[in-house]
Enzyme design. Structure first.
Site, PDB file in Angstrom:
ATOM      1  CB  SER A   7      32.550  39.371  41.644  1.00  0.00           C
ATOM      2  OG  SER A   7      33.929  39.146  41.449  1.00  0.00           O
ATOM      3  CE  LYS A  19      34.066  39.909  37.534  1.00  0.00           C
ATOM      4  NZ  LYS A  19      34.394  40.119  38.919  1.00  0.00           N
TER       5      LYS A  19
END
Lengths: 167, 209
Positions: A48, A92
């Site tokens: 990701s 993230k």
């Protein structure tokens, strides 16, 4: 032959064992305090955050001071406890803070549809750099700031990627 | 050279170089040696003081570390205030103990009063009761002061639904939605003050008598 006779110095062995254990315990305490309040290494893996972070695992240094002082800004890569599975932590990038408007592509693999949302107060909007393969705020919504656990400082392993993360 | 005065033996650091022909230089040298020895003596005293102060503060520091570790991982006292948990907890003046072990083990469930970090303002912590856990269907009165309207929703995975015991004046999941389990910081288990309510806080919400 008496097992507990004078031949084996049980007392001094026990005392020495206790002392050694105390030293090890103190060291582990210090390690734990450093990991929780100053800085800790973390192993992150997954697609990701490509191309910033590798697929098969990087060791990053996460510092744990900034988020307590409120110094998290859009563009920072942060360590966040997952809002959907409290046993997992995610890495993230913060895209928007509470009160900001964020525009994002909902499902870039299948359509070009774009949405704009205002991030609620006390929340952050996180997205992976690889939006095609990332489960982030686009799926589970803005994340409460209380779940932010640290800010990523730099990469430690693999050595050819050593140093600050690039955008 | 005149013989050295008898009291010179009292100052062992003075050696024969002090003994001069002239009385005044003799006296000045004695005085300067006394001063320098006093400075050296007091310097040693100073360093001793500093070392002892450092050792004492290290002990105090280690004790505070232990206190902090217990506070964060075992049990901590909390002073709740506000009307949202009446009649179980008073508006002010209560002292309760919050234990941190259950949250870490994941043994927090329906009916428990928990300490949780606010999802609206990360600097605040709230005390509410868990009414539903992940997967539960929760039916709640949206605004019981003014209407009978009720709504039903399913608690998402990894979240809990919290409500105050006094739903007429409580900002809880009916306002800000289900709360991530990661924001739950501890479970209330014992009340210390007021003394007439000293005791365990387990079980259902206290009914209004």
């Amino acid at each position: 032959m008496n097992l507990f006779g004078n031949a084996v110095p049980w007392r001094s062995i026990a005392k020495e064992a206790l002392e050694r254990t105390a030293i090890v315990t103190r060291f582990l305490c210090l390690l734990h305090v450093t990991n929780t309040y100053i800085c800790t290494p973390t192993l992150v893996y997954g697609p990701s955050m490509l191309p910033t972070l590798n697929l098969t695992g990087d060791v990053l240094l996460a510092e744990r001071v900034s988020h307590r002082l409120g110094k998290v800004r859009p563009g920072d890569v942060v360590l966040v406890r997952s809002p959907v599975d409290p046993r997992k932590s995610l890495t993230k990038r913060v895209v928007a803070m509470g009160g900001d408007k964020v525009t994002f592509v909902v499902d870039p693999r299948n359509s070009d549809r774009v949405r704009t949302i205002t991030v609620p107060r006390g929340h952050v909007w996180i997205q992976g750099d690889n939006i095609y393969a990332s489960r982030d705020s686009r799926q589970f919504g803005a994340v409460p700031y209380g779940l932010v656990e640290g800010k990523i400082l730099c990469r430690v392993w693999p050595l050819d990627g050593f140093g600050l993360l690039h955008h | 050279m005149p013989p050295p005065p008898p009291w010179l033996s009292v100052f062992p650091f003075c050696d024969s170089r002090l003994v001069r022909t002239q009385q005044t230089t003799f006296q000045i040298d004695i005085a300067s040696d006394i001063v320098s020895s006093m400075v050296v003596g007091s310097l040693k005293l100073w360093t001793d003081l500093v070392v002892e102060g450092f050792q004492k503060s290290l002990r105090v520091g280690k004790f505070l570390c232990l206190l902090h570790a217990i506070d964060t991982y075992v049990c901590t006292p909390v002073l709740p205030y506000g009307p949202s948990m009446l009649p179980t907890l008073n508006s002010t003046g209560d002292l309760v103990l919050v234990e941190r072990v259950s949250t870490w083990l994941g043994k927090v469930g329906r009916g428990d009063m928990v300490l949780l970090r606010s999802s609206e303002d990360p600097r605040k912590t709230l005390i509410k009761r868990i009414v539903g856990v992940e997967g539960d269907t929760v039916t709640y009165l949206v605004d019981p002061k003014y209407s009978d309207a009720s709504r039903t929703c399913v608690v998402p995975w990894g979240n809990v639904w919290v409500q105050g015991d006094y739903i007429y004046n409580s900002r809880d999941s009916r306002t800000f939605g289900a709360v991530s389990y990661g924001l739950v910081e501890g479970k209330l288990f014992w009340r210390i003050w007021p003394l007439k309510s000293f005791g365990s806080l387990h079980g259902k919400a206290k009914e209004d008598s």
